[in-house]
Enzyme design. Structure first.
Site, short mmCIF file in Angstrom:
data_model
loop_
_atom_site.label_atom_id
_atom_site.label_comp_id
_atom_site.label_asym_id
_atom_site.label_seq_id
_atom_site.Cartn_x
_atom_site.Cartn_y
_atom_site.Cartn_z
N ASP A 104 4.62 31.42 -8.44
CA ASP A 104 5.54 30.52 -7.77
C ASP A 104 5.06 29.08 -7.97
OD1 ASP A 104 7.36 29.48 -5.87
OD2 ASP A 104 7.19 31.31 -4.67
N ASP A 113 10.09 26.64 -7.24
CA ASP A 113 10.49 26.31 -5.87
C ASP A 113 11.43 25.10 -5.86
OD1 ASP A 113 9.82 26.89 -3.02
OD2 ASP A 113 9.12 24.81 -3.03
N GLU A 153 14.83 28.22 -7.89
CA GLU A 153 15.45 28.24 -6.56
C GLU A 153 16.30 26.99 -6.42
OE1 GLU A 153 14.21 28.48 -1.85
OE2 GLU A 153 13.15 27.15 -3.19
N HIS A 167 11.26 35.48 1.61
CA HIS A 167 10.35 35.11 2.69
C HIS A 167 10.92 34.02 3.60
CE1 HIS A 167 10.00 32.25 -0.49
NE2 HIS A 167 9.38 31.41 0.32
N ASP A 168 12.11 33.51 3.28
CA ASP A 168 12.75 32.48 4.12
C ASP A 168 13.94 33.02 4.90
OD1 ASP A 168 11.03 30.51 3.04
OD2 ASP A 168 12.41 30.13 1.38
#
Ligand code: GLC
Ligand code: CA
Length: 544
Positions: free
Chosen positions: A96, A196, A246, A320-321
């Site tokens: 990431d 990200d 993302e 994870h969000d």
């Protein structure tokens, strides 16, 4: 170009996956110890959220050194062993890359603070009076997006936490530094990257107040973002790897550009429009019940649009969000298994590369924490403060956090039924969910009708039928309430998918000559010559 249509990616949040040394925090050796489980699931890639050296203000999304391992997660040798052992099982690792910002603990930012002009130009510092931030932009975690540094008499931009300072991508030196990070991990044998919030990296030349919103329209999909991605890909040879960006608050047109292979930017993109259908007026902190009609419409527009533009989606419900999907769009009590399977089927048969987030394959639910003391996430804690200050009652704030907190997805992975779910021998850094059905590996691994076994079959089917990986897509039944239906096609073969997002029986048109492939109930649904009868939360796929 890498073929990724028939691949499946599994996302690991290392902090919450498996703890090998009893300190209550998941780590790299914990992941290595579970590689056989991941291989048995059949996934091709593991995306690991950041494990680099970090003060952990935002659980590793505040990186202090991109080419290191935070001691909390292990050592560089542990990372190398994980890479080796994954490779032996045919599994590739994706890391990431948090390149929009660094931690304020990063040496670049520290030098900037010490007055070094070269490093000040790595970030977005602006002059200004201490009481007047350069613009009215808001941080995505609440409050102003600018922080004042009295010593420098300057403000710096942080679109996220105050300890996450935005990098200045317009500076070529910054871009070279980031390419070096990519090369470093390529050298270690990493097979892919997730970038990200990468569509936020290019800010406008002059930053001005946003009179219509929180500032996002001024820097989202910014002026040089495509150029920067092309440069990064070209200079690192990244187009032979699996890359995913993302994309925050983006558009279909932009996503086609990011992922169309001719443009050589990224393999695929995440967008989040389908995960805002329960936000009231687009506000994460205002509740409304999910609008399935809108969900259907969004999938139709994005799936068909990406197909037309030859773009490629990452398809997913969880990360994870995000809160857990079975608690959000399913029914995690009465139809727990049926709805978890229906949701999985709905996503896995769409056009795109499926991402599974740890525990999703077990039907893990939201945390249902009762007490603010159980929350850990910086965003949840900020919003607890902000919402309370706005005069919301304690009960309202509790309900909002139970529905929206990112901690819902960050509770420990459930390996067995023991009090710490087999995650740790110590005390987990975050409590387990308050409500927990048989959502654990031990209970489900050998059970043919389990959610876990269902995910395994979905992954196998993608490898078995090129139609699932490469077929075209067309949406069906636009007027059926609470139903999402579509048809995939390749070389004369067809796959029909029907998903009932409600607890009521639904009748929808369906061709008569189909045969049952897989469904969220053991028995195939009832069918007439031209109709299918869907049971509560039933999802099923038929073939001709
Ligand atoms: C992305 C990450 C999220 C993080 C944010 C800032 O949205 O998924 O976890 O907080 O970027 O890096
Ligand atoms: Ca540990």
């Amino acid at each position: 170009m890498l073929n990724f249509q028939d691949k499946v990616v599994y996302q690991i949040y290392p902090r919450s996956f498996c703890d090998s040394n009893g300190d209550g925090i998941g780590d790299l050796n914990g992941i290595t110890s579970k590689l056989d489980y991941l291989a048995s699931l059949g996934v091709d890639y593991l995306w690991l959220t950041p494990f680099f050296r970090s003060p952990q203000r935002d659980n590793g999304y505040d990186v202090a050194d991109y080419c290191s391992v935070d001691p909390v997660f292990g050592t560089m040798e542990d990372a190398e062993r994980l890479l080796r052992e994954a490779d032996q099982r045919g599994i590739g690792l994706m890391l990431d890359m948090v390149f929009n910002h660094t931690s304020t603990q990063h040496v670049w930012f520290q030098r900037a603070l010490a007055g070094d002009k070269t490093y000040q130009d790595y970030y977005l510092f602006r002059d200004g009076a201490p009481d007047a931030p350069p613009t009215n932009w808001q941080s995505k975690f609440g409050g102003s997006a600018w922080e004042y540094v009295p010593k420098l008499k300057k403000w710096y931009l942080h679109l996220f936490d105050v300890t996450q300072a935005d990098l200045n991508w317009e500076n070529p030196a910054v871009r070279e530094e980031l390419k070096q990070v990519i090369r470093f991990w390529q050298g270690k044998g990493v097979k892919g990257f997730r970038f990200d919030v990468v569509n936020l990296i290019s800010k406008p030349e002059t930053m001005t107040d946003d009179l219509q919103g929180d500032g996002r329209r001024m820097y989202t999909d910014g002026r040089h973002v495509h150029q920067f991605l092309q440069e990064l890909t070209r200079d690192t040879g990244m187009d032979s790897m699996l890359t995913v960006g993302e994309m925050s608050s983006t558009t279909l047109e932009q996503c086609i550009r990011y992922s169309n292979p001719d443009r050589r930017e990224l393999s695929m993109v995440f967008n989040f429009h389908h995960l805002k259908i329960d936000y009231k007026n687009g506000d994460k902190w205002a509740m409304q019940s999910p609008d399935i009609g809108q969900l259907r419409q969004l999938f139709d527009v994005w799936q068909t649009g990406m197909q037309q533009g030859n773009g490629w989606n990452a398809v997913f419900w969880c990360n994870h969000d995000q809160p857990r999907i079975v608690s959000r769009l399913g029914d995690d009590r009465q139809y727990w298994q049926e709805s978890a399977k229906m949701l999985a089927l709905c996503i896995h048969f769409m056009r795109g590369t499926p991402y599974i987030y740890q525990g999703e394959e077990l039907g893990m639910t939201n945390a249902y924490f009762e007490d603010i003391g159980q929350y850990r996430d910086v965003e949840s804690l900020n919003y607890h403060r902000i919402l309370t200050a706005q005069g919301r009652t304690e009960q309202e704030v509790r309900t909002l956090l139970q529905a929206r907190s990112r901690d819902n997805s960050r509770t420990p992975m459930q390996w067995d039924e023991s009090p710490t779910a087999g995650f740790t021998d110590g005390t987990p850094w975050i409590p387990l969910p308050q409500y927990k059905p048989e959502a654990n590996v031990q209970a489900q691994a050998q059970a043919p009708a389990s959610i876990l076994s269902f995910y395994k079959r979905l992954i196998c089917l993608r490898k078995e039928y090129p139609l699932i990986a490469r077929g075209d897509i067309r949406f069906l039944c636009p007027d059926a309430q609470d139903v999402i239906a579509y048809c995939r096609g390749l070389d004369g073969k067809k796959l029909f998918v029907y998903c009932n997002f409600s607890a009521r029986e639904k009748r929808v048109p369906c061709p008569g000559n189909v045969h049952f492939l897989i469904g969220s109930y053991e028995q195939p649904p009832q069918m007439t010559a031209d109709e299918i009868v869907l049971r509560p939360y039933e999802g099923c796929a038929m073939m001709v």
